[in-house]
Design a protein around this motif. Structure first.
Motif, mmCIF file in Angstrom:
data_model
loop_
_atom_site.group_PDB
_atom_site.id
_atom_site.type_symbol
_atom_site.label_atom_id
_atom_site.label_comp_id
_atom_site.label_asym_id
_atom_site.label_seq_id
_atom_site.Cartn_x
_atom_site.Cartn_y
_atom_site.Cartn_z
ATOM 1 N N MET A 1 55.020 39.254 34.267
ATOM 2 C CA MET A 1 55.210 37.812 34.333
ATOM 3 C C MET A 1 54.920 37.146 32.983
ATOM 4 N N VAL A 2 53.917 37.636 32.263
ATOM 5 C CA VAL A 2 53.454 36.959 31.058
ATOM 6 C C VAL A 2 54.223 37.401 29.815
ATOM 7 N N TYR A 3 54.638 38.669 29.762
ATOM 8 C CA TYR A 3 55.311 39.173 28.563
ATOM 9 C C TYR A 3 56.517 38.329 28.150
ATOM 10 N N PRO A 4 57.450 37.991 29.062
ATOM 11 C CA PRO A 4 58.602 37.189 28.631
ATOM 12 C C PRO A 4 58.203 35.827 28.085
ATOM 13 N N GLN A 5 57.177 35.210 28.697
ATOM 14 C CA GLN A 5 56.713 33.906 28.208
ATOM 15 C C GLN A 5 56.151 34.021 26.795
ATOM 16 N N ILE B 1 43.389 35.161 39.208
ATOM 17 C CA ILE B 1 42.418 34.994 38.119
ATOM 18 C C ILE B 1 43.071 35.284 36.772
ATOM 19 N N LEU B 2 43.751 36.423 36.679
ATOM 20 C CA LEU B 2 44.320 36.836 35.396
ATOM 21 C C LEU B 2 45.481 35.940 34.982
ATOM 22 N N ILE B 3 46.323 35.529 35.936
ATOM 23 C CA ILE B 3 47.437 34.648 35.599
ATOM 24 C C ILE B 3 46.930 33.300 35.104
ATOM 25 N N LEU C 1 45.657 33.919 31.534
ATOM 26 C CA LEU C 1 46.739 34.240 30.601
ATOM 27 C C LEU C 1 47.684 33.057 30.408
ATOM 28 N N SER C 2 47.911 32.278 31.452
ATOM 29 C CA SER C 2 48.775 31.101 31.320
ATOM 30 C C SER C 2 48.192 30.121 30.319
ATOM 31 N N ASN C 3 46.873 29.912 30.380
ATOM 32 C CA ASN C 3 46.234 29.036 29.402
ATOM 33 C C ASN C 3 46.326 29.612 27.998
ATOM 34 N N ALA C 4 46.154 30.930 27.880
ATOM 35 C CA ALA C 4 46.239 31.565 26.566
ATOM 36 C C ALA C 4 47.621 31.358 25.960
ATOM 37 N N VAL C 5 48.679 31.524 26.760
ATOM 38 C CA VAL C 5 50.034 31.303 26.267
ATOM 39 C C VAL C 5 50.230 29.839 25.882
ATOM 40 N N LYS C 6 49.738 28.944 26.730
ATOM 41 C CA LYS C 6 49.951 27.514 26.516
ATOM 42 C C LYS C 6 49.296 27.029 25.226
ATOM 43 N N THR D 1 39.403 29.427 39.064
ATOM 44 C CA THR D 1 39.191 30.784 38.560
ATOM 45 C C THR D 1 37.736 31.196 38.711
ATOM 46 N N ARG D 2 36.820 30.326 38.317
ATOM 47 C CA ARG D 2 35.392 30.641 38.444
ATOM 48 C C ARG D 2 34.998 30.845 39.902
#
Length: 429
Positions: A1-5, A35-37, A40-45, A111-112
Motif C-alpha cells: 500500500m505504501v510503496y506506490p505512494q 498501527i503501521l499504516i 507510515l501515512s504520516n511519514a509519507v505526508k 495508534t497509541r
C-alpha cells in the motif's frame, strides 16, 4: 500500500527485517496493519521529495511460544519540536505550520490506544528538519509446527545452491537466514555487478547456482539488466527470481523477456520463499503469491459503480486501487458535502457508497443523514458503508443510527471489503 505512494512522491522506502527467526506469528493482523499504516501515512505526508522512509522489523527476543518484535518507522521529514512531542498523542493536536495539511489529528491517539490495548509500547523521537522516529514494541504468539513443510519436500530443496543479490545488507542477511532455516546454504552480494560476476565464476567452475534471488532496484545495475547479463553468460541453467517491494506488473514483460522465471514480493517471508522455490524448480506445482497488479476473479463485483468518500489522499488512493482490482468503477468525494452533492446529481449511477466518518466540512454521519433525508428516489435504498478507524461498539451503533448499513474498520482489509460488498450487492438483487 505504501510503496506506490512513496514512489509517486519521489521517496525511498525500505522494509528491512532484522534477526527474525520466525515470520509466521499469531496476533491481531488488522490492528497491527492499522498501527503501521497510520505511522507510515504520516511519514509519507511529512517527508519532502528525495527523502527516505524506513520500516525496520526487528526481533527482540524469542521464548517458547512467544516472540517480541520492534517496529521502527523513521523518516527524513520535517520533524517536530520538543514542545510538540509532549502533546503528539493528544486528540486534535497538530503542530502549526510545520505539519499542516490534512487529517483530523486523531491518528496518533488512536495508534497509541491500539498499541496499549495490544499490550505494547510506543515512543517517538524527533527534531525539526531532521525527521522523526516512531518505535512500537509488541508481543506475538508462535503457532505450533503442525503445518510445517513435509520432510520429502524439504529434502528436495535442501540440495539447492542459491545466490541472493540485494543492495540492502539486512535484506540479504534475512533472506539467507530463511534459506538456512530451510536447510539451504546460500551466498549473498550487494550489487548487480557482483551478482553477475559470481554467477559467471560459478558457471566457469562447473558449480552453477540453481537459483538466484535478484532485487529489482539496485543502484549500480537493476535486476532486469543483471538478469539479462546472467542469461547471456549461463543460458537457462540458473533459475532467476526477481524480488521487489513494488508492483511487478509494470516490469513483468521486460523482466521475463530478459530471462526472469518468477517474482517474489518483499519483505520475504518463509512461506512465500518456500513456495517460490518449489514453483521455479518444479519440485512441486505450487501457487505463487497473486500478482498485486492483477485482477482478482470476483464476477459478482465486476461492473459495479461505487462512490468513495474519503478526505485522506493516501487512504483514498489505496481504497480506489482495491476496488479497481475487482473491476469496480469508482467515483470519489473529498468530504461529506461533496458526497451529498454528487449523490444528488448522479445517485442513479451508484450501487453503493463507502463513507469515511471523520472528514472536514461535513463528517460522514451528517452526510449520511443528509442523503437519507434528501428527496432523491434512491435516498432510502442506496447502501452506505461506514469506514472509520474507530471500531468500538459505540461507533458501530452511531453509524447505524445515522442511517448506515454496515461498518468497515480502517485500514481496510481487502478480503473484508470484498466480502462486505458482495453480501450487500446480493441483498439488492
Amino acid at each position: 500500500m505504501v510503496y506506490p505512494q512513496a514512489a509517486d512522491k519521489g521517496l525511498t522506502f525500505t522494509v528491512p527485517p532484522v534477526d527474525l527467526s520466525d515470520t509466521v506469528l499469531t496476533g491481531d493482523e488488522l490492528r497491527l496493519n492499522q498501527i503501521l499504516i497510520n505511522l507510515l501515512s504520516n511519514a509519507v505526508k511529512f517527508t519532502p521529495e528525495g527523502g527516505t522512509i524506513r520500516l525496520e522489523i526487528r526481533q527482540l527476543w524469542r521464548r517458547p511460544g512467544r516472540v517480541r518484535l520492534r517496529f521502527t518507522v523513521s523518516d527524513t521529514g520535517v520533524g517536530m519540536s520538543e514542545a510538540f512531542l509532549g502533546h503528539i498523542f493528544d486528540p486534535f493536536e497538530q503542530e502549526d505550520g510545520r505539519r499542516a495539511g490534512g487529517g483530523t489529528g486523531l491518528g496518533m491517539p488512536i495508534t497509541r490506544n491500539l498499541v496499549t490495548l495490544m499490550g505494547g509500547t510506543i515512543s517517538v523521537k524527533s527534531r525539526p528538519d531532521q525527521g522523526s522516529t516512531f518505535t512500537v514494541e509488541l508481543d506475538f504468539d508462535l503457532p505450533d509446527r503442525g503445518n510445517a513443510a513435509p520432510e520429502q519436500k524439504l529434502h528436495a530443496i535442501q540440495s539447492l545452491k542459491v545466490l541472493v543479490a540485494d543492495d540492502d545488507r539486512d535484506s540479504c542477511i534475512h533472506a539467507s537466514l530463511l534459506l538456512q532455516n530451510l536447510g539451504i546454504d546460500s551466498d549473498w552480494v550487494q550489487t548487480g555487478r557482483e551478482c553477475v560476476e559470481k554467477v559467471r565464476a560459478a558457471h566457469r567452475s562447473g558449480t552453477d547456482y540453481d537459483v538466484c534471488l535478484v532485487d529489482w532496484r539496485m543502484p549500480d545495475m537493476d535486476g532486469i539488466e543483471a538478469t539479462r547479463r546472467m542469461r547471456e553468460a549461463v543460458g537457462p541453467d540458473t533459475l532467476i527470481i526477481i524480488i521487489t517491494a513494488y508492483d511487478w506488473g509494470a516490469i513483468e514483460q521486460s523482466a521475463r523477456a530478459a530471462g526472469a522465471n518468477a517474482f517474489l514480493s518483499k519483505p520475504i517471508f518463509a512461506s512465500t520463499l518456500y513456495n517460490a522455490l518449489l514453483a521455479v524448480t518444479g519440485i512441486e506445482k505450487a501457487v505463487l503469491c497473486p500478482n498485486p497488479g492483477g485482477s482478482l476473479r470476483r464476477p459478482q463485483l465486476a461492473g459495479r459503480h461505487v462512490l468513495l468518500v474519503e478526505d485522506n489522499e493516501i487512504n483514498r488512493e489505496i481504497a480506489m486501487e482495491l476496488l479497481k482490482m475487482v473491476e469496480i468503477t469508482v467515483d470519489y468525494a473529498g468530504d461529506g458535502q461533496e458526497a451529498v452533492d454528487k449523490f444528488l446529481a448522479f445517485g442513479d449511477n451508484y450501487d453503493l457508497i463507502l463513507m469515511d466518518v471523520q472528514m472536514p466540512v461535513m463528517d460522514g454521519y451528517r452526510a449520511t443523514q443528509a442523503i437519507r433525508r434528501s428527496g432523491h428516489p434512491r435516498a432510502g435504498s442506496i447502501p452506505i458503508i461506514a469506514m472509520t478507524a474507530d471500531a468500538f461498539h459505540e461507533d458501530v451503533v452511531r453509524a447505524t443510527e445515522a442511517g448506515m448499513d454496515g461498518h468497515l474498520a480502517k485500514p481496510i482489509d481487502p478480503e473484508r471489503l470484498y466480502q462486505t460488498l458482495a453480501e450487500r450487492f446480493a441483498e439488492d438483487k
